[in-house]
Design an enzyme around this catalytic site. Structure first.
Site, PDB file in Angstrom:
ATOM      1  N   HIS A  95     -10.734  10.430  10.735  1.00 57.48           N
ATOM      2  CA  HIS A  95     -10.275  10.218  10.782  1.00 57.48           C
ATOM      3  C   HIS A  95      -8.827  11.353  11.349  1.00 57.48           C
ATOM      4  O   HIS A  95      -8.945  12.779  11.511  1.00 57.48           O
ATOM      5  CB  HIS A  95      -9.269  10.062   8.946  1.00 57.48           C
ATOM      6  CG  HIS A  95      -8.243   9.544   8.812  1.00 57.48           C
ATOM      7  ND1 HIS A  95      -6.777  10.168   9.642  1.00 57.48           N
ATOM      8  CD2 HIS A  95      -8.348   8.171   8.654  1.00 57.48           C
ATOM      9  CE1 HIS A  95      -6.182   9.243   9.123  1.00 57.48           C
ATOM     10  NE2 HIS A  95      -6.586   8.570   8.816  1.00 57.48           N
ATOM     11  N   GLY A 173       0.576   5.136   9.698  1.00 53.82           N
ATOM     12  CA  GLY A 173       1.498   5.510   8.488  1.00 53.82           C
ATOM     13  C   GLY A 173       3.214   5.615   9.579  1.00 53.82           C
ATOM     14  O   GLY A 173       4.510   5.701   8.781  1.00 53.82           O
ATOM     15  N   SER A 213      -0.341   0.865  10.324  1.00 58.12           N
ATOM     16  CA  SER A 213       0.240   0.110   9.798  1.00 58.12           C
ATOM     17  C   SER A 213       0.019  -1.354   9.497  1.00 58.12           C
ATOM     18  O   SER A 213       0.931  -2.309  10.209  1.00 58.12           O
ATOM     19  CB  SER A 213       1.686   0.307  10.576  1.00 58.12           C
ATOM     20  OG  SER A 213       2.138   1.774  10.811  1.00 58.12           O
TER      21      SER A 213
END
Ligand code: PGA
Length: 250
Positions: A95, A173, A213
């Site tokens: 990630h 985010g 998102s």
């Protein structure tokens, strides 16, 4: 047929009791979903209890990370074997937050992929460019390099157990989602890159998820793309209604 997957990455959110509450809500709302594999990646403290609650439901558990060592004196780390023993079947690896804050390189991620595969855990392997790389038109080059590095010496047989997540870092985010065209273009590029390494059978069969998102209002148009096989969901996975609405977007 490629698997449709919607995976929720809770990151460092939820206490034990808050997490159990969210898992129960997700389980209750997930009953009718048939054509999509749901995965939740809660913090480690919740894995075994969540796996117990989700048993015989269409929900699998994932770790958000694992150690790059088998076992031993690595204070604070959790191994692939421990994760497997706590009921996880997937692990998110590479990630961008791990890369940025914990200095993970493609080489480290490669080691982790191998340890997961040895322990029968399916890695969800993340790739994606930062904003400056996209603005400099280097996003394809960056992602190709990540893929080649992360899958170094992973055999075709082993690659059958891989899931890929494309997560443009500028979309994580931030509320700024990649457009459906940007997502499709990169997913197709990733599939072509995999085809060059592993051939068309494996490249056609690997599920490639989009992350960044993704929410109920944009999931449908993202998932409508031929090479987008689902999503890796951060913020919106912390709300059971939103998470299930995303899973219902196929
Ligand atoms: P986000 O996170 O959905 O909150 O953008 C996605 C991720 O980091 O996996």
């Amino acid at each position: 047929m490629r698997k449709h997957i919607v995976a929720g990455n809770w990151k460092m959110n939820k206490t034990f009791s808050e997490g159990i509450d969210l898992i129960n809500k997700i389980i209750n709302k997930s009953e009718p979903l048939q054509n999509v594999q749901l995965i939740i990646a809660p913090p480690f403290i919740l894995t075994s209890e969540a796996a117990r609650l989700a048993m015989n439901k269409n929900i699998d558990l994932a770790g958000q990370n694992c150690a790059n060592h088998d076992e031993g004196a690595y204070t604070g780390e959790i191994s692939a074997r421990m994760l497997k023993s706590s009921g996880a079947t997937y692990v998110i690896l590479g990630h961008s937050e791990r890369r940025a804050y914990y200095h993970e390189t493609d080489e480290i991620i490669n080691t982790k992929i191998k340890l997961c595969l040895e322990n029968s855990l399916t890695p969800i392997v993340c790739c994606g460019e930062v904003l400056e790389e996209r603005e400099a038109n280097k996003h394809f080059e960056v992602v190709a390099k990540q893929i080649k590095g992360m899958f170094q010496d992973i055999s075709s047989e082993a690659f059958k157990n891989i899931v890929i997540a494309y997560e443009p870092v500028w979309a994580i985010g931030t509320g700024k989602t990649a457009s459906p065209e940007q997502a499709q273009e990169m997913h197709l590029f990733i599939r072509e890159t995999i085809k060059n390494i592993y051939g068309s059978d494996l490249s056609n069969n690997v599920s490639i998820l989009y992350g960044g998102s993704c929410k109920p209002s944009n999931a449908k148009e993202l998932f409508a793309n031929p090479d987008v096989d689902g999503g890796l969901i951060g913020g919106a996975s912390l709300n059971a209604d939103d998470f299930i609405a995303i899973a219902n977007s196929f």
